[in-house]
Motif scaffolding. Sequence first.
Motif, PDB file in Angstrom:
ATOM      1  N   GLU A  13       8.014  10.632  -7.494  1.00 55.77           N
ATOM      2  CA  GLU A  13       8.930   9.538  -7.223  1.00 55.77           C
ATOM      3  C   GLU A  13       8.167   8.219  -7.316  1.00 55.77           C
ATOM      4  O   GLU A  13       6.933   8.187  -7.250  1.00 55.77           O
ATOM      5  CB  GLU A  13       9.559   9.707  -5.843  1.00 55.77           C
ATOM      6  CG  GLU A  13      10.479  10.909  -5.753  1.00 55.77           C
ATOM      7  CD  GLU A  13      11.147  11.043  -4.401  1.00 55.77           C
ATOM      8  OE1 GLU A  13      10.752  10.286  -3.481  1.00 55.77           O
ATOM      9  OE2 GLU A  13      12.050  11.894  -4.262  1.00 55.77           O
ATOM     10  N   GLY A  14       8.913   7.115  -7.473  1.00 54.15           N
ATOM     11  CA  GLY A  14       8.288   5.825  -7.721  1.00 54.15           C
ATOM     12  C   GLY A  14       7.230   5.445  -6.705  1.00 54.15           C
ATOM     13  O   GLY A  14       6.135   5.002  -7.050  1.00 54.15           O
ATOM     14  N   ASP A  15       7.532   5.606  -5.400  1.00 54.89           N
ATOM     15  CA  ASP A  15       6.572   5.212  -4.370  1.00 54.89           C
ATOM     16  C   ASP A  15       5.349   6.130  -4.364  1.00 54.89           C
ATOM     17  O   ASP A  15       4.224   5.679  -4.124  1.00 54.89           O
ATOM     18  CB  ASP A  15       7.240   5.180  -2.995  1.00 54.89           C
ATOM     19  CG  ASP A  15       7.902   6.499  -2.621  1.00 54.89           C
ATOM     20  OD1 ASP A  15       8.213   7.299  -3.521  1.00 54.89           O
ATOM     21  OD2 ASP A  15       8.104   6.739  -1.411  1.00 54.89           O
ATOM     22  N   GLU A  16       5.567   7.423  -4.641  1.00 51.36           N
ATOM     23  CA  GLU A  16       4.432   8.353  -4.712  1.00 51.36           C
ATOM     24  C   GLU A  16       3.510   8.002  -5.878  1.00 51.36           C
ATOM     25  O   GLU A  16       2.284   8.026  -5.753  1.00 51.36           O
ATOM     26  CB  GLU A  16       4.943   9.785  -4.877  1.00 51.36           C
ATOM     27  CG  GLU A  16       5.705  10.330  -3.686  1.00 51.36           C
ATOM     28  CD  GLU A  16       6.263  11.709  -3.966  1.00 51.36           C
ATOM     29  OE1 GLU A  16       6.128  12.572  -3.087  1.00 51.36           O
ATOM     30  OE2 GLU A  16       6.823  11.920  -5.060  1.00 51.36           O
ATOM     31  N   VAL A  47       0.826  -1.204   0.000  1.00 48.84           N
ATOM     32  CA  VAL A  47       0.000   0.000   0.000  1.00 48.84           C
ATOM     33  C   VAL A  47       0.863   1.259   0.000  1.00 48.84           C
ATOM     34  O   VAL A  47       0.533   2.260  -0.657  1.00 48.84           O
ATOM     35  CB  VAL A  47      -0.950  -0.024   1.218  1.00 48.84           C
ATOM     36  CG1 VAL A  47      -1.597   1.340   1.425  1.00 48.84           C
ATOM     37  CG2 VAL A  47      -2.023  -1.092   1.019  1.00 48.84           C
ATOM     38  N   ASP A  48       1.972   1.224   0.713  1.00 49.62           N
ATOM     39  CA  ASP A  48       2.844   2.399   0.816  1.00 49.62           C
ATOM     40  C   ASP A  48       3.691   2.628  -0.436  1.00 49.62           C
ATOM     41  O   ASP A  48       4.322   3.678  -0.577  1.00 49.62           O
ATOM     42  CB  ASP A  48       3.796   2.255   2.011  1.00 49.62           C
ATOM     43  CG  ASP A  48       3.066   2.382   3.342  1.00 49.62           C
ATOM     44  OD1 ASP A  48       1.934   2.900   3.331  1.00 49.62           O
ATOM     45  OD2 ASP A  48       3.627   1.957   4.372  1.00 49.62           O
ATOM     46  N   GLY A  49       3.750   1.627  -1.316  1.00 49.14           N
ATOM     47  CA  GLY A  49       4.610   1.760  -2.484  1.00 49.14           C
ATOM     48  C   GLY A  49       6.070   1.493  -2.188  1.00 49.14           C
ATOM     49  O   GLY A  49       6.954   1.912  -2.944  1.00 49.14           O
ATOM     50  N   SER A  50       6.335   0.770  -1.103  1.00 51.59           N
ATOM     51  CA  SER A  50       7.722   0.541  -0.699  1.00 51.59           C
ATOM     52  C   SER A  50       8.476  -0.352  -1.670  1.00 51.59           C
ATOM     53  O   SER A  50       9.719  -0.352  -1.679  1.00 51.59           O
ATOM     54  CB  SER A  50       7.756  -0.098   0.694  1.00 51.59           C
ATOM     55  OG  SER A  50       7.167   0.759   1.657  1.00 51.59           O
ATOM     56  N   TYR A  51       7.753  -1.113  -2.501  1.00 47.21           N
ATOM     57  CA  TYR A  51       8.431  -1.978  -3.465  1.00 47.21           C
ATOM     58  C   TYR A  51       8.754  -1.247  -4.763  1.00 47.21           C
ATOM     59  O   TYR A  51       9.395  -1.813  -5.651  1.00 47.21           O
ATOM     60  CB  TYR A  51       7.562  -3.201  -3.771  1.00 47.21           C
ATOM     61  CG  TYR A  51       7.413  -4.126  -2.581  1.00 47.21           C
ATOM     62  CD1 TYR A  51       8.464  -4.943  -2.176  1.00 47.21           C
ATOM     63  CD2 TYR A  51       6.229  -4.153  -1.850  1.00 47.21           C
ATOM     64  CE1 TYR A  51       8.335  -5.780  -1.079  1.00 47.21           C
ATOM     65  CE2 TYR A  51       6.091  -4.986  -0.741  1.00 47.21           C
ATOM     66  CZ  TYR A  51       7.150  -5.799  -0.365  1.00 47.21           C
ATOM     67  OH  TYR A  51       7.022  -6.616   0.730  1.00 47.21           O
ATOM     68  N   ALA A  52       8.296  -0.005  -4.878  1.00 51.62           N
ATOM     69  CA  ALA A  52       8.641   0.805  -6.048  1.00 51.62           C
ATOM     70  C   ALA A  52       9.958   1.523  -5.796  1.00 51.62           C
ATOM     71  O   ALA A  52      10.241   1.951  -4.681  1.00 51.62           O
ATOM     72  CB  ALA A  52       7.531   1.821  -6.326  1.00 51.62           C
ATOM     73  N   ASP A  53      10.740   1.671  -6.848  1.00 49.57           N
ATOM     74  CA  ASP A  53      12.043   2.311  -6.742  1.00 49.57           C
ATOM     75  C   ASP A  53      11.857   3.817  -6.620  1.00 49.57           C
ATOM     76  O   ASP A  53      11.341   4.471  -7.528  1.00 49.57           O
ATOM     77  CB  ASP A  53      12.869   1.984  -7.991  1.00 49.57           C
ATOM     78  CG  ASP A  53      14.291   2.518  -7.902  1.00 49.57           C
ATOM     79  OD1 ASP A  53      14.598   3.235  -6.937  1.00 49.57           O
ATOM     80  OD2 ASP A  53      15.083   2.219  -8.807  1.00 49.57           O
ATOM     81  N   GLU A  54      12.261   4.382  -5.493  1.00 47.11           N
ATOM     82  CA  GLU A  54      12.098   5.816  -5.270  1.00 47.11           C
ATOM     83  C   GLU A  54      12.848   6.649  -6.302  1.00 47.11           C
ATOM     84  O   GLU A  54      12.465   7.766  -6.620  1.00 47.11           O
ATOM     85  CB  GLU A  54      12.561   6.201  -3.860  1.00 47.11           C
ATOM     86  CG  GLU A  54      11.703   5.633  -2.749  1.00 47.11           C
ATOM     87  CD  GLU A  54      12.176   6.091  -1.392  1.00 47.11           C
ATOM     88  OE1 GLU A  54      13.108   6.927  -1.342  1.00 47.11           O
ATOM     89  OE2 GLU A  54      11.616   5.644  -0.374  1.00 47.11           O
TER      90      GLU A  54
END
Length: 587
Positions: A490-493, A475-482
Motif C-alpha cells: 500500500e502507498g504508506d507502506e 516518516v509514517d507515510g501518512s501523506y501517501a495514498d493508501e
Amino acid sequence: METDPRSPVVLAPHLEFLPIDSSRGQIRLLQIAPGRTGAPIRCSYQISAVDGDVPYQTLSYVWGAMDGNKMISVEGTAAEVTDNLFAALTRIRHAAEPRHLWVDALCINQQDGDEKTAQVNMMHKIYANCVQCNLWMGNIDAAAIGVGEAEALEAVEGAFSIARVLGAEELVDSQLPPQLASSNQRLHAFKALQALIKTQWWYRIWTVQEATSPRNSVVLWGPASVPWSTMTVAAERLVANEWPPEYEETVSDLCEHGWYSFFTAPILSLKFASAWIENPDPPLDMLWRFRHRDSTDPRDKVYVILNLVAEGTNLLPSVPSSDYTVDAAVLYRRVMLDLLYHDWGLRPLIGHRGEPKQLPNIPSWVIDWTLLPRELEFSSFWEHNNFWFWYTADRGLPSLDRDAMTSPEFGENVLNVNGVFFDKVLLSSDLIAEDDEDDRLQEIIASVIEKALAEEPRYRVISEVYWQDTLESIVDGSYADEDSGFEGLEGDEYWRAYMLRNQRLFITENGAVGLGPSGTSVGDEVWILSGGRSPFLLSPLPSDGVGGKDRDASFHYTLRGDVFIPGVMKGEAIDSRVGNQRFVHIH
C-alpha cells in the motif's frame, strides 16, 4: 598501434585487419577452425554482408580481466585474450566443422574510431540477423553455488531442468527429471540458479541488446546449455502463477527452498526491453531501466539504448547515432537536455538523493549514467517517479521554457529554469539509514526539533507541536495514498520502505518541514520551478563559482534534488508568489 588497455584482446602490432565498408553493411566474421578440446584455437577473417549468405553466430559475454596468458591464432599471428573470451571460444568451437562467429573485440578494429562508431550503429542488425546468439555465462563456479566441484555440473543441469519444467518442457507423467528427484538435488539446483543470475553477464550494459535482438539464443554455462526462450517462458509462468492441475504439486516441490523473484525480474526486464524496437518507452525510463549495468566505455550506457529501437526513431535528437569522438560528459549533458525537452518538465531531475558524480566535469543537474560502487548508490528514481504524478507543486506557473534551458550568456553547462523562491533551510537531520527502525526515526525527529528550537526559540509556542505531528506523518507515510499501491505494498507502506532511506528531514527558516536528499544543508534554498511537480532544493554558488570574479552570483546554484514539503505539493505556495517569478541558473 597501441592496444586499448580495457580490451579483452591484445593483437599483434603487425596484424592488418581486412578492410570493411560499413556503409554497405559489411561486417568482419571470425572463422574458427575445427578442433578438439585442448587443441590450439586458430581463426581467420571473412568479410560478409550483415544480411548476406554466410550463416554466422554471435557471442554475448563479459570481457573479463586481462590477467592470464591465453593465446589464440588470428590470421596466423598470435593474439592474447582474456580467460573468459578464451573459454567462450573453446566452448563454441566445433570438433569437425568451422564456425563463423561475430565477436566484438575481434571483429571490430577497436583502434579505428570511425569503424567502431559505424559498427556499433549496426549492432542491432548484426545480432538480429545471426542464426544463434551464444549467451556465455562463463565457466561454472562451484564455490559460488556452494557445492563441491564434483556436484557443480549436476547442480547446473538441475537449474536448467527447473527452467524446462517451469517452461512446460520437461515433465513426464507429472514426474520431475532425475536431477531434481530429491530435496537435496532441488536445493543445489535452486542455488545454482541463484548463482547464474549473479554472474557478471547480468551486469553488463551491452548484454541487454545482445539478449533482445536475436531471434534465437542459447544460454551457455560451462558445458551446460538451455534455450533463452525456455528461460523467458519459465519466468512468465512464475509471475503469472497459473499452472495446469498436474503441475501444482511439482511447482510446490520446486519452490520448497524459496521463490524465484531473483530469477524472474532480470529475465523479464530483458523481454520487456525487446518490445522497444517497435514500441519504445520514454527515453528517460529506458535509460534508468538498465542504469545498474556497467560498461567499459561510459558512452555505451547511452549508445546501447539507441540500438534497442527501430532505425530512424528520433529517440534523442542530439544523439542521432553512436559517436566515440564525443566526450562522455558532453554526451551526458546533451542527453539530459533531450530528456528535459522530451518530458516537457523536470522529471529527469528527480530521485538523485545526493548521489555523487563519478564522471569528471559533469554539471550537478546532469545524470551521471556510470555505475557507482554499491555504497554510493543513493539514487532512487523509480521510487520518486511513482509519487511524481501525484503532485502539482508548480500549478499556476508557466510550463517549462524548453527553448531557454541553455543560453549563450551562461553556456551549455548551465540550466536556466523559471521559478519562485519558497524558503531557506534552517537545519537538517541526521541521514536516515536504510535499516533505521521506528525508535531511531523518533530520535531523529526529536533531535531536529530540539536543534530548531535552540536556533529559533520564538518557534516554541507556535511550531513545536506542528513539527512533531508533521514530521511523524512524513516518516509514517501518512501523506501517501493508501489506496495506491506499488509492488504489492500500500502507498504508506511503500513510502516507509523506500522513500526515507538516504534522505534527511529538514526545517526551514519560516517553519516549514520536509524531506530532502542526503546533501540537504543549512542555507540551501527551496524553489518551485516550472515543470516541477515537486519543489527542488538548490545550493547557492559562491561568487567565484559562477565563472568570473566580477560576475554576480545571485540566483546561481547547484542542484541538491527534489523535496517533499506538506502544504506545498498541490500548488498552494504559488498564488502568493506568482508575481515574484525569475530564472535560476543551475550549474
